[in-house]
Enzyme design. Sequence first.
Site, short mmCIF file in Angstrom:
data_model
loop_
_atom_site.label_atom_id
_atom_site.label_comp_id
_atom_site.label_asym_id
_atom_site.label_seq_id
_atom_site.Cartn_x
_atom_site.Cartn_y
_atom_site.Cartn_z
CG ASP A 1 31.27 30.97 32.63
OD1 ASP A 1 31.84 30.50 32.28
OD2 ASP A 1 31.54 32.57 32.26
CE1 TYR B 1 36.77 23.85 28.14
CE2 TYR B 1 35.23 24.60 29.25
CZ TYR B 1 35.79 24.85 28.58
OH TYR B 1 36.50 26.51 28.97
P1 NAD Z 1 43.42 37.98 33.15
O1 NAD Z 1 45.02 37.16 32.76
O2 NAD Z 1 43.28 39.08 31.92
O3 NAD Z 1 42.90 38.26 34.35
C1 NAD Z 1 43.55 37.91 35.80
C2 NAD Z 1 43.77 38.31 36.81
O4 NAD Z 1 44.61 37.73 37.77
C3 NAD Z 1 45.36 39.35 35.99
O5 NAD Z 1 45.53 41.13 36.23
C4 NAD Z 1 46.91 38.87 36.95
O6 NAD Z 1 47.34 39.75 37.37
C5 NAD Z 1 45.71 38.84 38.88
N1 NAD Z 1 46.83 37.23 38.88
C6 NAD Z 1 46.98 36.41 39.40
N2 NAD Z 1 47.76 35.79 39.70
C7 NAD Z 1 47.16 36.80 40.40
C8 NAD Z 1 47.51 36.51 42.62
N3 NAD Z 1 47.93 35.51 43.09
N4 NAD Z 1 46.74 36.89 43.12
C9 NAD Z 1 46.62 37.89 42.91
N5 NAD Z 1 46.01 38.62 41.14
C10 NAD Z 1 46.46 37.23 40.71
O7 NAD Z 1 42.54 36.71 32.84
P2 NAD Z 1 41.27 36.18 32.58
O8 NAD Z 1 41.56 36.00 31.25
O9 NAD Z 1 40.34 37.81 32.84
O10 NAD Z 1 40.62 35.42 32.97
C11 NAD Z 1 40.59 35.63 34.67
C12 NAD Z 1 40.11 34.39 35.67
O11 NAD Z 1 38.94 33.72 35.66
C13 NAD Z 1 41.24 33.11 35.27
O12 NAD Z 1 41.27 32.19 36.02
C14 NAD Z 1 39.98 31.66 34.07
O13 NAD Z 1 40.00 30.65 33.66
C15 NAD Z 1 38.50 32.48 34.66
N6 NAD Z 1 37.13 32.26 34.16
C16 NAD Z 1 36.91 31.08 34.85
C17 NAD Z 1 35.23 31.22 34.16
C18 NAD Z 1 34.92 29.44 34.65
O14 NAD Z 1 33.71 29.85 34.27
N7 NAD Z 1 35.06 29.48 36.17
C19 NAD Z 1 34.90 31.58 33.82
C20 NAD Z 1 36.09 32.66 33.19
C21 NAD Z 1 36.99 33.07 33.36
C1 G6P Z 2 34.20 29.51 30.08
C2 G6P Z 2 34.59 28.37 30.37
C3 G6P Z 2 36.04 28.68 31.35
C4 G6P Z 2 36.77 29.27 31.09
C5 G6P Z 2 36.29 30.44 29.95
C6 G6P Z 2 37.82 30.57 28.77
O1 G6P Z 2 33.16 30.39 30.27
O2 G6P Z 2 33.53 28.07 31.79
O3 G6P Z 2 35.83 28.06 32.97
O4 G6P Z 2 37.52 30.17 31.43
O5 G6P Z 2 35.42 29.89 28.44
O6 G6P Z 2 37.26 31.25 27.65
P1 G6P Z 2 38.33 31.78 27.02
O7 G6P Z 2 37.70 33.35 26.11
O8 G6P Z 2 39.20 32.53 28.27
O9 G6P Z 2 39.10 30.84 26.39
MN MN Z 3 34.53 26.67 33.37
#
Ligand code: NAD
Ligand code: G6P
Ligand code: MN
Length: 441
Positions: A170, A264
Site C-alpha cells: 500500500d 523507503y
Molecule cells: P499484528 O501483529 O497486529 O497482526 C498480525 C497477526 O498475524 C497477529 O494476530 C498474529 O497472531 C498473526 N499471525 C502471526 N503468525 C501467524 C501465522 N503463522 N498464521 C496465522 N496468523 C499468524 O500486525 P499488523 O501491524 O496489524 O500487521 C499485519 C501485517 O500486515 C504485517 O505483516 C505488516 O507488515 C503487514 N502490512 C503490510 C502492508 C503492505 O503494504 N504490504 C501494509 C500494512 C501492513
Molecule cells: C506502509 C508499508 C507497509 C508497512 C507499513 C508499516 O504501509 O507499505 O509495508 O507494513 O507502512 O506501518 P507501521 O505503522 O506498522 O510502521
Molecule cells: Mn508495503
Amino acid sequence: MKKFNITIAGGGSTFTPGIILMLLDHLEDFPIDTIKLYDNDGDRQQTIADACKILLSERAPGVKLLASTDPKTAFENVDFVMAHIRVGKYAMREQDEKIPLKHGVVGQETCGPGGISYGMRSITGVLEIVDYMEQYSPDAWMLNYSNPAAIVAEATRKLRPHSKILNICDMPIGIEELMATNIGLKSRKEMVVKYYGLNHFGWWTDIRDKSGNDLMPSIIKHVEQFGYSTDTGSDIEQEASWNDTFKKARDVQALDKDTLPNTYLKYYFFPDYVVEHSNKDYTRANEVMAGREKFVFGECQKIIAQGTAKGTELTIDEHASYIVDLARAIAFNTKERMLMIVENKGAISNFEPTAMVEIPCLVGSEGPEPLSVGEIPRFQKSLMEQQVGVEKLTVEAYEEQSYQKLWQALTLSRTVPSASVAKDILDDLIEANKEYWPELK
Ligand code: NAD
Ligand code: G6P
Ligand code: MN
C-alpha cells in the site's frame, strides 16, 4: 451478483477492523456472504472477532462472521484469502529493529537486517497459509500483503510457483494519495502512473491525468520543497516517524531529479541519518504498540463491554480499498491498472528476468498482466541489482538453511557497512529468532 466468501488470515491484526469496515463500505460492488478470520493466536483474534461480530450485526446483519484457529474451518469454501500475518508479532518486530541499531545499523521492519530477519520468519507462515488455501479451497486467490513483501514474493515465486498468490503493497498508494492532495486533485484515481522498482524500492517515472496532461513537473516542484508533506507545514500523520519519512523524500528525490521516489529509499540512501535519528530504546515497534495496537484493542474491548459499536472510534481503512479493487479485478475481470509485485520476465528489459519487481499490471480473472517498462537507467538498475541479490540470497539461505548465504545477504545490503558488522548482527538475530527461523548450518 454472486456473494463472496473471504478469509482474513492474521485475523488478530490491528488492520482487521479497518479492513472489515472497508469491505462493508463496498458491499454494493463487492457483495459478501461470509467473512472468516483465521489466526494462530486464538486469544488475540477473539477480541477482534467479538467486537467485529457486534459491529456487523449493527451495520450489515446479512454478512456472517466466524473466527477460527482451525485451518479446515477457516479455509474451506472461500473465494479469496486476504493475508496480513506478522510472524513473531510486535515482540519480534522490536528485536528486528533494536538488534541492528545496537550495532549502529538501520533498524527497520522491512529494510536492511530487520527485513531479512522478518523475511526468514514470514516465509514459513505465508507458505503454510498458501498450502491451507490450496488444500481447502483450490480455486481461491490469495491477496497477500504480509511483509516483508519483497522476500515473501520471491519465496512464493520460487517455492510455490503455481499458486494463485498476488503480492501487493500500500505504500505507493499512500504516496499517490499525498501527491494528489498536494497538487489539488481529489483522488489518486485521477492519476495514471508509470512506476518501477522492487517492493519498498522504486520510482515513479511518469504521472498524468486522464487527459494525458503531465503532472510530474508540479509534483516534483512540491517534493523539491516539502517532500510528500503538505506545504502548510502541518503534519499528515499523528506519528513523528512517518512525518519525518514524508519530509525526507525531498532529499531522496534530489538523487534523481527526473523521477519521484518511494519513501523507503531513505533507508538505503541515508542510513547514517536514519541511525542518528533513531532511539535505540524506543523504535517504531514501540510506537505502534503504544499507538495503533493499544487503540484498536482498546476500542474492541469497549465494544464488547458495551455490547454495541455505536460511538466507536474505529474507522474505515478506505486507504485499503485497493484490496477490494484487486478482488474485483479478479472476480469481474475488470483489467484495472494496478501496481503489483510480479516476476519481471522481461518487463524491465535490462533487468534480471526472475526478479520480483513492482510494476503496473492489468489485473483480470487470469491474474496480473505486466505492462512493459523497457530499459531503466544505470543508477536504479545498479541499486536494484544489489537489493534483489539480498532478497534472493535470503530465500536461498532459508531454503538451504545456509548460514553462509544469510551472511552474504546481510553483507550485500546497502544499510550494512561491513562483513564483520553483518556477522555480529546475524549472530544476534539467530539467537533472537531461535523459535522461528529454520536452523542454519
Ligand atoms: P499484528 O501483529 O497486529 O497482526 C498480525 C497477526 O498475524 C497477529 O494476530 C498474529 O497472531 C498473526 N499471525 C502471526 N503468525 C501467524 C501465522 N503463522 N498464521 C496465522 N496468523 C499468524 O500486525 P499488523 O501491524 O496489524 O500487521 C499485519 C501485517 O500486515 C504485517 O505483516 C505488516 O507488515 C503487514 N502490512 C503490510 C502492508 C503492505 O503494504 N504490504 C501494509 C500494512 C501492513
Ligand atoms: C506502509 C508499508 C507497509 C508497512 C507499513 C508499516 O504501509 O507499505 O509495508 O507494513 O507502512 O506501518 P507501521 O505503522 O506498522 O510502521
Ligand atoms: Mn508495503
